[in-house]
Design a protein around this motif. Sequence first.
Motif, PDB file in Angstrom:
ATOM      1  N   GLY A  41       0.838  -1.191   0.000  1.00 54.99           N
ATOM      2  CA  GLY A  41       0.000   0.000   0.000  1.00 54.99           C
ATOM      3  C   GLY A  41       0.870   1.237   0.000  1.00 54.99           C
ATOM      4  N   GLU A  42       0.755   2.051   1.046  1.00 58.45           N
ATOM      5  CA  GLU A  42       1.569   3.253   1.177  1.00 58.45           C
ATOM      6  C   GLU A  42       2.753   3.047   2.114  1.00 58.45           C
ATOM      7  N   THR A  43       2.906   1.829   2.636  1.00 63.83           N
ATOM      8  CA  THR A  43       3.928   1.566   3.650  1.00 63.83           C
ATOM      9  C   THR A  43       5.129   0.851   3.048  1.00 63.83           C
ATOM     10  N   TRP A  44       6.332   1.331   3.379  1.00 62.33           N
ATOM     11  CA  TRP A  44       7.566   0.697   2.921  1.00 62.33           C
ATOM     12  C   TRP A  44       7.975  -0.397   3.895  1.00 62.33           C
ATOM     13  N   ILE A  45       8.348  -1.541   3.339  1.00 66.14           N
ATOM     14  CA  ILE A  45       8.664  -2.742   4.113  1.00 66.14           C
ATOM     15  C   ILE A  45      10.092  -3.193   3.804  1.00 66.14           C
ATOM     16  N   LEU A  46      10.763  -3.747   4.810  1.00 57.67           N
ATOM     17  CA  LEU A  46      12.022  -4.465   4.602  1.00 57.67           C
ATOM     18  C   LEU A  46      11.703  -5.947   4.729  1.00 57.67           C
ATOM     19  N   ARG A  47      11.867  -6.695   3.644  1.00 58.78           N
ATOM     20  CA  ARG A  47      11.483  -8.114   3.619  1.00 58.78           C
ATOM     21  C   ARG A  47      12.728  -8.993   3.680  1.00 58.78           C
ATOM     22  N   GLU A  48      12.827  -9.761   4.759  1.00 59.97           N
ATOM     23  CA  GLU A  48      13.936 -10.698   4.948  1.00 59.97           C
ATOM     24  C   GLU A  48      13.497 -12.092   4.514  1.00 59.97           C
ATOM     25  N   GLY A  49      14.279 -12.736   3.643  1.00 59.73           N
ATOM     26  CA  GLY A  49      13.953 -14.084   3.203  1.00 59.73           C
ATOM     27  C   GLY A  49      13.338 -14.107   1.822  1.00 59.73           C
ATOM     28  N   MET A  50      12.969 -15.311   1.385  1.00 61.89           N
ATOM     29  CA  MET A  50      12.426 -15.522   0.051  1.00 61.89           C
ATOM     30  C   MET A  50      10.909 -15.559   0.097  1.00 61.89           C
ATOM     31  N   GLU A  51      10.293 -15.478  -1.091  1.00 56.93           N
ATOM     32  CA  GLU A  51       8.840 -15.559  -1.187  1.00 56.93           C
ATOM     33  C   GLU A  51       8.348 -16.874  -0.581  1.00 56.93           C
ATOM     34  N   GLY A  52       7.314 -16.792   0.242  1.00 51.05           N
ATOM     35  CA  GLY A  52       6.772 -17.973   0.891  1.00 51.05           C
ATOM     36  C   GLY A  52       7.416 -18.271   2.228  1.00 51.05           C
ATOM     37  N   ASN A  53       8.590 -17.707   2.478  1.00 50.40           N
ATOM     38  CA  ASN A  53       9.282 -17.918   3.748  1.00 50.40           C
ATOM     39  C   ASN A  53      10.045 -16.647   4.095  1.00 50.40           C
ATOM     40  N   TYR A  54       9.315 -15.635   4.517  1.00 47.52           N
ATOM     41  CA  TYR A  54       9.938 -14.343   4.754  1.00 47.52           C
ATOM     42  C   TYR A  54       9.366 -13.674   6.004  1.00 47.52           C
TER      43      TYR A  54
END
Length: 213
Positions: A41-54
Motif C-alpha cells: 500500500g503506502e507503507t515501505w517494508i524491509l522483507r527478509e527471506g524468500m517468497e513464501g518464507n519471509y
Amino acid sequence: MKKLFTALCLTGMVLGLNAQNFTFEPAGEKGLTIARVTQKGETWILREGMEGNYIDYVPLNLPEEMQQEGIDVVFEGVLGKIPANVRMMGKPLQLSSIKRLYRASDTATDAMDPQSKKTKAPQDSVVRMGEMEGVIRSTEGRWFIYVKEKDIERAYLPDNLPDDFKVENLSVVVTGMARISRNDGSRRLRITDMIAYEEKKFDADAVQQPMEE
C-alpha cells in the motif's frame, strides 16, 4: 553497544509521540540483516527471506533515498513490541543503520570463474577476491573501484557496476572475480557482492505507521 541501544530506545519514545496511533516500545536488537525493500500500500517494508518464507519489518525511519521498490539492503536496528489485538504490516523497526547491497547473478560471476569454460582470456590470471574496501571514482569517462593493497592503490574496472553505485568517492566493500592482464597488468572485476557505505541521516519527524488500515 548498550549505549547505542539506550539512545535508540529514547529516540523510539520520541517517535512514538510523533506518531498518533502507535507508540514504539523497544523489544530487542536486530543485528545485521539482508533484506529487500518493497511496498505494501503506502507503507515501505524491509522483507527478509524468500517468497513464501519471509519476515516483514516496518522501518519507522526509512530514509527517503532508500524508498525504492526492489533494492537490496543491509540493515540493523531495534525491534518494537507489537501491541495486543493490533494487526500490523510487519514487525516495527527503528533503524540504526542501512546500506545498499548489490548481488550479482550466478551467470554473471561464472563468466570469470577460472574453472568455467566461458573464461575468455586463458592467458590472463583470474583470481577470486575476498572482501575488499574500495572507493568508486570516474576516470576518463569510465568508473573504477580503487582498492588499497599493501599501501598500493590499484584500479579495478568493474564489468557489472550498477548505475546507482556510480557515485564519485562512494565507499564500498566488494567481493568478486578479478582478471589481471599478463600483457599490461590492467585489472577487470566481475562483482559478486557489494555494499555501499554512506552516511544516512534519519529524520525523526518522518515516521510511517506500522498498523494495517
